[in-house]
Design a protein around this motif. Structure first.
Motif, PDB file in Angstrom:
ATOM      1  N   VAL A   1      22.362  36.009  34.231  1.00 41.25           N
ATOM      2  CA  VAL A   1      22.722  37.271  34.881  1.00 41.25           C
ATOM      3  C   VAL A   1      23.411  38.158  33.852  1.00 41.25           C
ATOM      4  O   VAL A   1      24.478  37.807  33.334  1.00 41.25           O
ATOM      5  CB  VAL A   1      23.667  37.046  36.076  1.00 41.25           C
ATOM      6  N   VAL A   2      22.805  39.279  33.542  1.00 41.55           N
ATOM      7  CA  VAL A   2      23.436  40.252  32.657  1.00 41.55           C
ATOM      8  C   VAL A   2      24.234  41.191  33.566  1.00 41.55           C
ATOM      9  O   VAL A   2      23.674  42.090  34.193  1.00 41.55           O
ATOM     10  CB  VAL A   2      22.392  41.014  31.826  1.00 41.55           C
ATOM     11  N   TRP A   3      25.524  40.969  33.646  1.00 39.88           N
ATOM     12  CA  TRP A   3      26.334  41.626  34.670  1.00 39.88           C
ATOM     13  C   TRP A   3      26.331  43.137  34.547  1.00 39.88           C
ATOM     14  O   TRP A   3      26.238  43.854  35.552  1.00 39.88           O
ATOM     15  CB  TRP A   3      27.760  41.082  34.619  1.00 39.88           C
ATOM     16  N   ASP A   4      26.455  43.652  33.345  1.00 39.79           N
ATOM     17  CA  ASP A   4      26.471  45.105  33.191  1.00 39.79           C
ATOM     18  C   ASP A   4      25.132  45.718  33.588  1.00 39.79           C
ATOM     19  O   ASP A   4      25.091  46.815  34.157  1.00 39.79           O
ATOM     20  CB  ASP A   4      26.821  45.472  31.741  1.00 39.79           C
ATOM     21  N   GLU A   5      24.053  45.016  33.289  1.00 39.56           N
ATOM     22  CA  GLU A   5      22.730  45.490  33.700  1.00 39.56           C
ATOM     23  C   GLU A   5      22.624  45.508  35.220  1.00 39.56           C
ATOM     24  O   GLU A   5      22.104  46.462  35.813  1.00 39.56           O
ATOM     25  CB  GLU A   5      21.653  44.575  33.107  1.00 39.56           C
ATOM     26  N   LEU A   6      23.120  44.448  35.874  1.00 41.36           N
ATOM     27  CA  LEU A   6      23.054  44.355  37.330  1.00 41.36           C
ATOM     28  C   LEU A   6      23.905  45.441  37.981  1.00 41.36           C
ATOM     29  O   LEU A   6      23.487  46.065  38.969  1.00 41.36           O
ATOM     30  CB  LEU A   6      23.515  42.970  37.778  1.00 41.36           C
ATOM     31  N   VAL A   7      25.086  45.677  37.451  1.00 43.27           N
ATOM     32  CA  VAL A   7      25.947  46.732  37.994  1.00 43.27           C
ATOM     33  C   VAL A   7      25.275  48.086  37.859  1.00 43.27           C
ATOM     34  O   VAL A   7      25.267  48.894  38.804  1.00 43.27           O
ATOM     35  CB  VAL A   7      27.316  46.723  37.280  1.00 43.27           C
ATOM     36  N   ALA A   8      24.694  48.362  36.689  1.00 47.46           N
ATOM     37  CA  ALA A   8      24.035  49.653  36.471  1.00 47.46           C
ATOM     38  C   ALA A   8      22.846  49.830  37.407  1.00 47.46           C
ATOM     39  O   ALA A   8      22.639  50.912  37.972  1.00 47.46           O
ATOM     40  CB  ALA A   8      23.588  49.765  35.013  1.00 47.46           C
ATOM     41  N   ARG A   9      22.055  48.780  37.582  1.00 43.80           N
ATOM     42  CA  ARG A   9      20.870  48.876  38.433  1.00 43.80           C
ATOM     43  C   ARG A   9      21.245  49.120  39.887  1.00 43.80           C
ATOM     44  O   ARG A   9      20.683  49.977  40.564  1.00 43.80           O
ATOM     45  CB  ARG A   9      20.036  47.603  38.314  1.00 43.80           C
ATOM     46  N   THR A  10      22.202  48.352  40.401  1.00 41.53           N
ATOM     47  CA  THR A  10      22.585  48.511  41.791  1.00 41.53           C
ATOM     48  C   THR A  10      23.323  49.834  42.022  1.00 41.53           C
ATOM     49  O   THR A  10      23.221  50.416  43.111  1.00 41.53           O
ATOM     50  CB  THR A  10      23.467  47.342  42.258  1.00 41.53           C
TER      51      THR A  10
ATOM     52  N   MET B   1      35.537  48.611  42.840  1.00 43.04           N
ATOM     53  CA  MET B   1      35.792  49.334  44.082  1.00 43.04           C
ATOM     54  C   MET B   1      35.051  50.663  44.142  1.00 43.04           C
ATOM     55  O   MET B   1      34.665  51.120  45.214  1.00 43.04           O
ATOM     56  CB  MET B   1      37.299  49.554  44.253  1.00 43.04           C
ATOM     57  N   SER B   2      34.845  51.289  42.999  1.00 50.85           N
ATOM     58  CA  SER B   2      34.095  52.549  43.000  1.00 50.85           C
ATOM     59  C   SER B   2      32.651  52.309  43.439  1.00 50.85           C
ATOM     60  O   SER B   2      32.080  53.115  44.190  1.00 50.85           O
ATOM     61  CB  SER B   2      34.117  53.175  41.603  1.00 50.85           C
ATOM     62  N   LEU B   3      32.075  51.193  43.006  1.00 53.17           N
ATOM     63  CA  LEU B   3      30.719  50.849  43.418  1.00 53.17           C
ATOM     64  C   LEU B   3      30.688  50.496  44.899  1.00 53.17           C
ATOM     65  O   LEU B   3      29.744  50.850  45.612  1.00 53.17           O
ATOM     66  CB  LEU B   3      30.203  49.683  42.572  1.00 53.17           C
ATOM     67  N   ALA B   4      31.722  49.810  45.380  1.00 51.73           N
ATOM     68  CA  ALA B   4      31.797  49.467  46.804  1.00 51.73           C
ATOM     69  C   ALA B   4      31.875  50.729  47.659  1.00 51.73           C
ATOM     70  O   ALA B   4      31.226  50.821  48.712  1.00 51.73           O
ATOM     71  CB  ALA B   4      32.997  48.566  47.062  1.00 51.73           C
TER      72      ALA B   4
END
Length: 314
Positions: free
Chosen positions: A99-108, A166-169
Motif C-alpha cells: 500500500v503506497v499510502w500517499d498514493e492512496l490518500v491522493a487518489r481517494t 481530518m481534512s480528508l474526512a
C-alpha cells in the motif's frame, strides 16, 4: 513499478541521491542539475519497486522536499529492464500487497471532491434507481448501482480514519451529506414530473416484486456491505478496477436512496424509512470494512518494518 520524479533545491541534491542509492528497490536514477524552473532546482528521477515506495517517500518528506519542491509518483505498466527486475526482487514484500499510502490518500481525495461531476453522477444514479423502482426493473436498478459514485467518498472516509487525515474526512463527509440529499431532491422532482406527464401512475410500492429486495433490511444487508467494502478497498489498494465494478453491483446504496424517494412520493412512509435504513447500513458497513482492511495492511507494514530494523541490528 513506480516512476518517481523529485524537484528540489540544489542543496538537497546529495541527501536525495543518498536516499535513493541506499534503497535496494530503487533503480534507473537520473539527475538533471538545475533543470527545474518553477520551483527552481534539480530534477531527479528514478524507478521504484512498489514495496519500497513508502520508505523512500517518507525519507524524502523528512528532507522537506514536498514543501521546498515536489514529489510525484506515476505507475509504470511496462518496464523492460534487468535492473528493474533485480530492484523488485531486492525489495522486501510483494508488489500486490504493498500500500503506497500517499498514493492512496491522493487518489481517494480526488474521488471524494464534492463537485458538479460528482453531483451529476449521483443524480443520474438516483434517477436510474427511481425509474427501476417505478418500472419494477431489476436491470435498471443494477445500472444505477454501477453509475453511483458514492464509493469514492466512502473509501476516502476509511482512509482518513486510518491515517487520521481530518481534512480528508471532512471532504468525504461533505460529499455524502450534501450529495445524497441533493440527488434525492432532484429525483423527487423528476418522479412527480413523470406522474404529471402521465408516464407513470403512482399508487404503492407494496405491489413491487422485482425490486422489493432494495428496502428489505436484514443481517445479510450488513454482511454484504462489509464484504463489498472490503473488496472495494482491496481493489483500490491493488489497482484492480474489475473487482471494483463487482462492488458497485453488490450493494444497494444508491438504489435505496432512489427507492426511499419513490416510496415517500407515494406516501409509503414505512417503506421509505426502511429504504433509508438500508442506505445507512450500506454506508456504515462499507466504511467499517474499508477501515478494517487498511488497519490490517498498516499492521502488516509495521510488522515488516520492525522485522527489517531487527535484521539490520537497529
Amino acid at each position: 513499478m513506480l516512476h518517481l520524479r523529485v524537484i528540489a533545491p540544489a542543496e538537497l541534491r546529495n541527501p536525495i541521491l543518498n536516499v535513493l542509492q541506499r534503497e535496494p528497490g530503487v533503480t534507473h536514477i537520473v539527475l538533471h542539475p538545475n533543470a527545474a524552473v518553477e520551483p527552481a532546482g534539480d530534477e531527479i528521477t528514478a524507478d521504484i519497486a512498489r514495496e519500497a515506495a513508502n520508505d523512500v517517500v517518507e525519507r524524502l518528506k523528512s528532507l522537506d522536499v514536498q514543501n521546498l519542491g515536489a514529489i510525484t509518483l506515476e505507475v509504470l505498466d511496462t518496464v523492460l529492464s534487468s535492473a528493474a527486475y533485480h530492484a523488485e526482487d531486492a525489495a522486501d514484500g510483494d508488489a500486490a500487497d504493498a500500500v503506497v499510502w500517499d498514493e492512496l490518500v491522493a487518489r481517494t481525495r480526488d474521488e471524494s471532491q464534492l463537485n458538479v461531476t460528482f453531483l451529476l453522477f449521483l443524480c443520474i444514479a438516483c434517477l436510474l434507481a427511481a425509474v427501476g423502482v417505478l418500472t419494477d426493473s431489476p436491470v435498471t436498478v443494477v445500472g444505477a448501482m454501477v453509475v453511483g459514485p458514492e464509493f469514492g467518498p466512502l473509501a476516502a472516509l476509511a482512509v482518513a480514519l486510518v491515517r487520521r487525515r481530518m481534512s480528508l474526512a471532512r471532504r468525504a463527509s461533505a460529499a455524502l451529506l450534501i450529495g445524497f440529499p441533493v440527488a434525492m431532491a432532484v429525483t423527487a422532482g423528476a418522479t412527480l414530473g413523470f406522474e404529471a406527464l402521465g408516464w407513470v401512475e403512482l399508487t404503492s410500492t407494496r405491489e413491487l416484486h422485482g425490486v422489493d429486495f432494495i428496502f428489505q433490511v436484514g443481517p445479510f444487508s450488513f454482511v454484504v456491505a462489509l464484504l463489498a467494502g472490503a473488496a472495494g478497498m482491496l481493489s483500490l489498494v491493488s489497482a484492480k478496477s474489475a473487482a471494483l465494478v463487482g462492488v458497485f453491483i453488490s450493494v444497494t446504496t444508491v438504489p435505496a436512496a432512489g427507492f426511499a424517494v419513490v416510496a415517500a412520493t407515494m406516501g409509503d412512509w414505512d417503506i421509505a424509512a426502511q429504504s433509508v435504513a438500508q442506505l445507512a447500513v450500506n454506508l456504515v458497513g462499507i466504511t467499517i470494512a474499508g477501515v478494517l482492511v487498511l488497519a490490517v495492511y498498516r499492521r502488516l507494514q509495521t510488522a515488516k518494518e520492525s522485522g527489517g530494523r531487527r535484521s539490520a541490528g537497529v
